[in-house]
Design a protein around this motif. Structure first.
Motif, PDB file in Angstrom:
ATOM      1  N   CYS A   1       6.094  10.892  55.492  1.00  0.00           N
ATOM      2  CA  CYS A   1       5.233  11.884  54.633  1.00  0.00           C
ATOM      3  C   CYS A   1       5.240  13.212  55.135  1.00  0.00           C
ATOM      4  O   CYS A   1       5.218  14.110  53.959  1.00  0.00           O
ATOM      5  CB  CYS A   1       3.744  11.273  54.630  1.00  0.00           C
ATOM      6  N   LYS A   2       5.140  13.488  56.348  1.00  0.00           N
ATOM      7  CA  LYS A   2       5.322  15.299  56.620  1.00  0.00           C
ATOM      8  C   LYS A   2       6.472  15.735  56.129  1.00  0.00           C
ATOM      9  O   LYS A   2       6.817  16.630  55.571  1.00  0.00           O
ATOM     10  CB  LYS A   2       4.937  15.244  58.129  1.00  0.00           C
ATOM     11  N   ILE A   3       7.602  15.040  56.558  1.00  0.00           N
ATOM     12  CA  ILE A   3       8.841  15.626  56.024  1.00  0.00           C
ATOM     13  C   ILE A   3       9.230  15.574  54.664  1.00  0.00           C
ATOM     14  O   ILE A   3       9.625  16.641  54.109  1.00  0.00           O
ATOM     15  CB  ILE A   3      10.172  14.556  56.752  1.00  0.00           C
ATOM     16  N   LEU A   4       8.671  14.689  53.958  1.00  0.00           N
ATOM     17  CA  LEU A   4       9.008  14.703  52.374  1.00  0.00           C
ATOM     18  C   LEU A   4       7.805  15.354  51.698  1.00  0.00           C
ATOM     19  O   LEU A   4       7.709  15.452  50.602  1.00  0.00           O
ATOM     20  CB  LEU A   4       9.050  13.374  51.977  1.00  0.00           C
ATOM     21  N   LYS A   5       6.719  15.767  52.508  1.00  0.00           N
ATOM     22  CA  LYS A   5       5.531  16.618  51.987  1.00  0.00           C
ATOM     23  C   LYS A   5       4.837  15.840  50.716  1.00  0.00           C
ATOM     24  O   LYS A   5       4.744  16.496  49.652  1.00  0.00           O
ATOM     25  CB  LYS A   5       5.812  17.937  51.385  1.00  0.00           C
ATOM     26  N   THR A   6       4.748  14.572  51.069  1.00  0.00           N
ATOM     27  CA  THR A   6       4.043  13.690  49.929  1.00  0.00           C
ATOM     28  C   THR A   6       2.560  13.901  49.877  1.00  0.00           C
ATOM     29  O   THR A   6       2.025  13.942  50.998  1.00  0.00           O
ATOM     30  CB  THR A   6       4.424  12.216  49.903  1.00  0.00           C
ATOM     31  N   PRO A   7       1.944  14.004  48.938  1.00  0.00           N
ATOM     32  CA  PRO A   7       0.335  13.904  48.890  1.00  0.00           C
ATOM     33  C   PRO A   7      -0.303  12.544  48.986  1.00  0.00           C
ATOM     34  O   PRO A   7       0.447  11.550  49.062  1.00  0.00           O
ATOM     35  CB  PRO A   7      -0.003  14.410  47.263  1.00  0.00           C
ATOM     36  N   ASP A   8      -1.575  12.503  49.094  1.00  0.00           N
ATOM     37  CA  ASP A   8      -2.216  11.386  48.831  1.00  0.00           C
ATOM     38  C   ASP A   8      -1.910  10.240  47.657  1.00  0.00           C
ATOM     39  O   ASP A   8      -1.598  11.204  46.739  1.00  0.00           O
ATOM     40  CB  ASP A   8      -3.715  11.525  49.302  1.00  0.00           C
ATOM     41  N   ARG A   9      -2.094   9.090  48.051  1.00  0.00           N
ATOM     42  CA  ARG A   9      -1.807   8.349  46.923  1.00  0.00           C
ATOM     43  C   ARG A   9      -0.199   8.057  46.629  1.00  0.00           C
ATOM     44  O   ARG A   9       0.333   7.684  45.695  1.00  0.00           O
ATOM     45  CB  ARG A   9      -2.468   8.760  45.583  1.00  0.00           C
ATOM     46  N   VAL A  10       0.678   8.704  47.485  1.00  0.00           N
ATOM     47  CA  VAL A  10       1.992   8.672  47.455  1.00  0.00           C
ATOM     48  C   VAL A  10       2.523   7.821  48.613  1.00  0.00           C
ATOM     49  O   VAL A  10       2.033   8.402  49.811  1.00  0.00           O
ATOM     50  CB  VAL A  10       2.644   9.947  47.249  1.00  0.00           C
ATOM     51  N   ILE A  11       3.237   6.760  48.602  1.00  0.00           N
ATOM     52  CA  ILE A  11       3.502   6.079  49.781  1.00  0.00           C
ATOM     53  C   ILE A  11       5.269   5.698  49.667  1.00  0.00           C
ATOM     54  O   ILE A  11       5.850   4.880  49.144  1.00  0.00           O
ATOM     55  CB  ILE A  11       2.922   4.481  50.021  1.00  0.00           C
ATOM     56  N   PRO A  12       6.037   6.505  50.796  1.00  0.00           N
ATOM     57  CA  PRO A  12       7.284   6.181  50.711  1.00  0.00           C
ATOM     58  C   PRO A  12       7.514   4.680  51.074  1.00  0.00           C
ATOM     59  O   PRO A  12       7.120   4.192  52.143  1.00  0.00           O
ATOM     60  CB  PRO A  12       8.017   7.030  51.671  1.00  0.00           C
ATOM     61  N   LEU A  13       8.213   3.921  50.090  1.00  0.00           N
ATOM     62  CA  LEU A  13       8.209   2.416  50.613  1.00  0.00           C
ATOM     63  C   LEU A  13       9.426   2.240  51.464  1.00  0.00           C
ATOM     64  O   LEU A  13       9.465   1.340  52.294  1.00  0.00           O
ATOM     65  CB  LEU A  13       8.114   1.628  49.380  1.00  0.00           C
TER      66      LEU A  13
END
Lengths: 249, 249
Positions: free
Chosen positions: B146-158
């Motif tokens: 998530c840090k690498i892809l800078k995803t916000p809350d409520r986003v989960i790399p599956l």
């Protein structure tokens, strides 16, 4: 563009089917296609139940919110996340697998496995000239659905898939803008860009509905989704899933 | 059998790719294909991140358990369950959507939506002569991803999807027996039948491994799966998902 991509891009849900059952051969191809999908570490965490019993179909149609096409179609499949199989594997091998299969991780694996298989089934059907519709409505009352299908613990019917020969042509709903769904290297959180993309999509969706209903319906995507989410639905799901001994730890 | 079904049935995961990047056109087709999948009530609860930055790819390959093909491929996609979009929709429309998007039901919807889209992407790629491999390994350490892809809350790399021109032919792994996966009208819980099916499958899988390794490897399916489940993995997932404000209620 090849034929497969044409079929994929041409997808639309079909909600009215001819009264013509699928052949055994068609069903076999659809299930084999489902099984050919990738599966996480070979776990194969799903089962598929074909419902042909008329009373059961009628009851499922009611439970899904009176959707007639759950009853009237060429074949009705129910795709189930299945970790019961793996509990049996634990018993057969004398290994303790329970913590693992009760984890949120394996719950996610089962859902993803099931959906990958289902999409293969859907596309196989569409490539044979059949129409399909996913039926999330069976999640309205899963306790009842589980009774009808006699599923054990650790099996959760996720959605139905109604398949059959389409009665009429339907239209294709416009999707979110490419740039909104596809990010490069990192998720774009810029609020201004993000909302502008949704606003421009709202116009596309609104035009789509206006054209389709001769101006009667003007919904935007954000309006439609916000209404749907504000209503809330199936809030029993967390407890239900845990009562089936999944997503527990 | 039509071409699409042939492609579907012919699927095998590819873990070594030629050093040839996908074209813009191929990427567009793959994403459009993903977006054409069915989506629950039009919710479109996913985003896709294409990773081209070499440092990021290298880091993701490490996090996924040193899988070289995460770094070396034609293109690397990360499929994310996304309900952040719907939080923004709530803000844009002034509706309270939070309970809904924090529910287990909508968590399930997001997972299913994402997987349906991904399987369309995978098949579109395969139909163009490309090979694919799903990368569940990114779930080893989602905080880092998530840090690498800078995803916000409520986003989960599956999961990731590595795509590219295959370096070599791979074999197709045998799937569970048709009768074991496909039930008619109700789930067959008969313990004797159930276990016999798994035992006969064990023989098929064992022969497959023996043939492929000239007798060195003789794993059965139940043995392999039981070992995997006994080890447990990613038991942090429940807390992680909830820290991202999903699957909470």
């Amino acid at each position: 563009m090849n034929e497969m991509i044409e079929t994929i891009l041409n997808h639309r849900s079909v909600r009215s089917f001819k009264d013509e059952p699928l052949t055994e051969e068609q069903i076999k191809i659809i299930i084999s296609s489902a099984q050919s999908a990738s599966t996480s570490s070979y776990i194969q965490a799903y089962s598929i139940i074909g419902v042909t019993d008329k009373k059961k179909k009628k009851k499922l149609a009611e439970l899904a919110g009176n959707q007639s096409y759950v009853e009237l179609n060429g074949h009705f499949f129910v795709f189930c996340a299945d970790l019961y199989r793996h509990e049996v594997v634990g018993k057969m091998t004398g290994k303790d697998v329970i913590s693992s299969i009760e984890s949120t991780e394996k719950f996610m694996v089962a859902l993803i496995d099931t959906a990958l298989a289902a999409q293969n089934a859907a596309l196989a059907a569409e490539s044979m000239g059949l129409g399909i519709c996913y039926i999330g409505g069976i999640r309205n009352n899963l306790e009842q659905v589980c009774k009808i299908l006699k599923t054990p613990d650790r099996v959760i019917p996720l959605f139905g898939l109604a398949v059959g020969y389409p009665n009429k042509e339907t239209t294709k709903k416009p999707r979110l803008p490419f740039e909104h769904v596809y990010h490069e290297n990192e998720y774009c959180q810029d609020a201004e860009i993000y909302m502008k993309q949704l606003e421009s999509y709202d116009q596309v969706v609104s035009s789509y509905y206006q054209e389709r209903t001769m101006g009667k319906r003007k919904d935007t995507w954000t309006g439609q989704i916000a209404n749907m989410l504000e209503r809330q639905s199936r809030m029993y799901m967390k407890d239900f899933v845990q009562s089936k001994k999944m997503n527990l730890r």
